[in-house]
Design a protein around this motif. Structure first.
Motif, mmCIF file in Angstrom:
data_model
loop_
_atom_site.group_PDB
_atom_site.id
_atom_site.type_symbol
_atom_site.label_atom_id
_atom_site.label_comp_id
_atom_site.label_asym_id
_atom_site.label_seq_id
_atom_site.Cartn_x
_atom_site.Cartn_y
_atom_site.Cartn_z
ATOM 1 N N HIS A 43 0.848 -1.043 -0.117
ATOM 2 C CA HIS A 43 0.019 -0.251 0.093
ATOM 3 C C HIS A 43 0.855 1.389 0.053
ATOM 4 O O HIS A 43 2.159 1.122 0.129
ATOM 5 N N GLN A 93 -3.642 6.450 6.491
ATOM 6 C CA GLN A 93 -4.387 5.922 5.853
ATOM 7 C C GLN A 93 -3.969 5.005 4.418
ATOM 8 O O GLN A 93 -2.830 5.769 4.083
ATOM 9 N N SER A 103 -6.946 -2.387 6.083
ATOM 10 C CA SER A 103 -7.414 -2.106 5.039
ATOM 11 C C SER A 103 -7.952 -3.375 4.126
ATOM 12 O O SER A 103 -8.517 -3.441 3.133
#
Length: 234
Positions: free
Chosen positions: A118, A130, A176
Motif C-alpha cells: 500500500h 490511511q 485495509s
C-alpha cells in the motif's frame, strides 16, 4: 545469552543485557521516549534500572534504536554505549535487523498468506495513517508479509514480517484488508481491550550484535493474558 526477568514497581522485563545493549519486553501503555503527555518513558525506567543495578554515578547513557506504538507490546532494543548506537542505527537503516510481529484479528483474511503493498499517508492531526492502493500525494510505500499461523476459537493469529517501517503500518494495512487488530478502535475494531492495549506484539528480533561477532535471536513472551498464552501453546 544473559536472559532474566527484573521485577520492580515498573515490572521491567529484561530479555537480554550486556555491556553494549539491553532488550526490554515492553508493556502496553508504556511509551518508549518522552512525548507531550509528560508521562515517564520506558527509556528513563531503563536508565534507572541500570543506574541502580550497576551503582552508576551521574547520568546513564542510553540510546533509543527504534520505537513501538504505545498500545503495543514486545521487543524494544536500546544501546548502552555511544559505540553501539550508530552501528545499530545502521543495521536497522540497511534492513539487516529482522523484526517479526504477532497480531490477533477476529476476521479471517481472504488469503492465509500474502504480501500487502500500500501507500500510506499520515494525518498528524489525528495521528492516524490511511492506506491507498496507488501512490498519492505525501504517501510512502509500505510492504509487509503475513501468514496465519494459528486459528483460535474466535480469533486468528497472524505472523508479520515488515519490509518497510511506516507510521502505524501493520495496523493500517491489516485494517485495509478488513482485519483490524483486536482492541484497535482507531483502525476499526469494534471494542477496546480492557487494558487499552491492542493485540499487536513485537515477538522476535534477529540481528548481529553491534560489537561482538555473534548473531542474536530475541523472543519476547506474550502478555499475561489467556488469549495470548493460547497463542504460545503448540
Amino acid at each position: 545469552m544473559n536472559s532474566k526477568i527484573f521485577s520492580n514497581k515498573s515490572n521491567l522485563q529484561v530479555l537480554y543485557e550486556d555491556n553494549h545493549i539491553i532488550v526490554i519486553n515492553k508493556r502496553a501503555g508504556d511509551i518508549v521516549q518522552g512525548d507531550k503527555t509528560g508521562d515517564k518513558p520506558l527509556s528513563e525506567v531503563v536508565k534507572e534500572y541500570l543506574k541502580i543495578k550497576y551503582n552508576k554515578p551521574g547520568n546513564v547513557y542510553l540510546g533509543v534504536v527504534h520505537r513501538l506504538d504505545r498500545p503495543t507490546t514486545g521487543i524494544v532494543l536500546f544501546a548502552r554505549t555511544s559505540k553501539a548506537l550508530p552501528r545499530l542505527n545502521k543495521l536497522f537503516a540497511e534492513k539487516k535487523a529482522k523484526k517479526t510481529y504477532w497480531a490477533l484479528v477476529k476476521n479471517k483474511p481472504l488469503k492465509l498468506e500474502d504480501t500487502l503493498i500500500h501507500w500510506l499517508r499520515k494525518n498528524p492531526k489525528n495521528n492516524k495513517s490511511q492506506a491507498f492502493n496507488k501512490e498519492v500525494n505525501n504517501s510512502k510505500k509500505a510492504i509487509l508479509h503475513y501468514k496465519v499461523i494459528k486459528t483460535l476459537e474466535n480469533f486468528y493469529l497472524l505472523e508479520i514480517d515488515l519490509e518497510t517501517g511506516r507510521h502505524h503500518q501493520i495496523r493500517t494495512q491489516l485494517a485495509s484488508i478488513g482485519c483490524p487488530i483486536k482492541g484497535d478502535l482507531k483502525y476499526g475494531y469494534d471494542r477496546s481491550n480492557r487494558d487499552a492495549s491492542i493485540s499487536l506484539h513485537s515477538r522476535q528480533l534477529h540481528f548481529d550484535h553491534p560489537v561482538k561477532n555473534e548473531h542474536l535471536e530475541i523472543i519476547a513472551p506474550t502478555p499475561m493474558d489467556a488469549l495470548w498464552k493460547a497463542c504460545e501453546t503448540s
